[in-house]
Write a protein that holds these residues in place. Sequence first.
Motif, PDB file in Angstrom:
ATOM      1  N   GLU A 178      18.673 -16.642  -4.912  1.00 30.99           N
ATOM      2  CA  GLU A 178      17.354 -16.773  -5.535  1.00 30.99           C
ATOM      3  C   GLU A 178      16.773 -18.168  -5.365  1.00 30.99           C
ATOM      4  O   GLU A 178      15.546 -18.338  -5.359  1.00 30.99           O
ATOM      5  N   SER A 179      17.649 -19.154  -5.244  1.00 27.55           N
ATOM      6  CA  SER A 179      17.204 -20.540  -5.181  1.00 27.55           C
ATOM      7  C   SER A 179      18.314 -21.388  -4.589  1.00 27.55           C
ATOM      8  O   SER A 179      19.442 -20.916  -4.393  1.00 27.55           O
ATOM      9  N   ALA A 184      12.901 -20.249   1.838  1.00 25.87           N
ATOM     10  CA  ALA A 184      11.583 -19.622   1.919  1.00 25.87           C
ATOM     11  C   ALA A 184      10.602 -20.289   0.957  1.00 25.87           C
ATOM     12  O   ALA A 184      10.992 -21.092   0.092  1.00 25.87           O
ATOM     13  N   ALA A 185       9.334 -19.929   1.095  1.00 26.76           N
ATOM     14  CA  ALA A 185       8.294 -20.529   0.263  1.00 26.76           C
ATOM     15  C   ALA A 185       8.545 -20.289  -1.219  1.00 26.76           C
ATOM     16  O   ALA A 185       8.186 -21.118  -2.062  1.00 26.76           O
ATOM     17  N   ASP A 186       9.140 -19.153  -1.559  1.00 30.08           N
ATOM     18  CA  ASP A 186       9.415 -18.858  -2.970  1.00 30.08           C
ATOM     19  C   ASP A 186      10.733 -19.466  -3.452  1.00 30.08           C
ATOM     20  O   ASP A 186      11.157 -19.228  -4.584  1.00 30.08           O
ATOM     21  N   GLY A 187      11.396 -20.224  -2.594  1.00 27.42           N
ATOM     22  CA  GLY A 187      12.651 -20.878  -2.960  1.00 27.42           C
ATOM     23  C   GLY A 187      13.897 -20.085  -2.636  1.00 27.42           C
ATOM     24  O   GLY A 187      15.008 -20.610  -2.735  1.00 27.42           O
ATOM     25  N   SER A 188      13.744 -18.836  -2.246  1.00 26.97           N
ATOM     26  CA  SER A 188      14.909 -18.004  -1.956  1.00 26.97           C
ATOM     27  C   SER A 188      15.517 -18.372  -0.604  1.00 26.97           C
ATOM     28  O   SER A 188      14.863 -18.971   0.257  1.00 26.97           O
ATOM     29  N   SER A 240      17.820 -16.531   2.415  1.00 23.99           N
ATOM     30  CA  SER A 240      18.388 -15.283   2.938  1.00 23.99           C
ATOM     31  C   SER A 240      19.356 -15.606   4.074  1.00 23.99           C
ATOM     32  O   SER A 240      18.939 -16.049   5.152  1.00 23.99           O
TER      33      SER A 240
END
Length: 254
Positions: free
Chosen positions: A195-196, A237-241, A243
């Motif tokens: 998630e982060s 990613a931009a949302d902090g996640s 992958s």
Amino acid sequence: MDVWSSGEIYESYVGRWSRKVAAEFVSWLDQPPGLRWLDVGCGTGALTSTILGTANPAAVVGIDPSPAFLDHARQTVQDERVRFEVRGAEDLPDESFDVIVAGLVLNFVPDRSGALRRMRELGQTVAVYVWDYAGEMQLMRYFFDGMIALRPQDSAHDEGARFPFCTAEGLEKLFAEAGFNDVTTRAIVVPTVFESFDDYWNPFLGGQGPAPAYLRSLDEAAQVELRDEVRSRLPIAADGSISLTARAWAARGN
């Protein structure tokens, strides 16, 4: 020395991903119901619970040298078909089994060929899986690549260097040394999504396992430097996640 003493810490570090690999592994083995299984180095019970839930076994024996791991397994895997014993891979139960498996443990066994030979004596089918430390076990690879960039003098701590046999070819060689003639290998790849950055990094702070133990051995400034180096390498990613994927190599012999 690689110390494993807390089931909860192990689960947050790699146990949660091991469970995903275990499902693919047991499906690949495709064993008929009603068999007796031995899970060598069962740890917190990831593979044991998968066998019970998907392979319809008659019985499963799970062994591990860590009493704390087995306590965790007993709490989370409650089934009348299973029993757990404190034993290492060098001390297998003197019983016969239809299937003997070992998930993410062979790299921590000093005499790997000897352990596989003993499994071959006791089991009809023997199968293992290990992380692809040198390649696509990405959550660990990013850590060790960052470590090597900052502290090349510590490269011997890299699990890819420590466990060079954790490849399809390496497993095939080990199984051949143990006397298996019919050996099959395959890659198992599972997603590991965080998630982060904190979700990725915090498990390394537990001090359990080679990478976390190495991190704990550093002073605070060096830990912060390594954290920032690893963060700069990760595909955030931009949302902090984040992958990633984790690849394991599996082998089976009859």
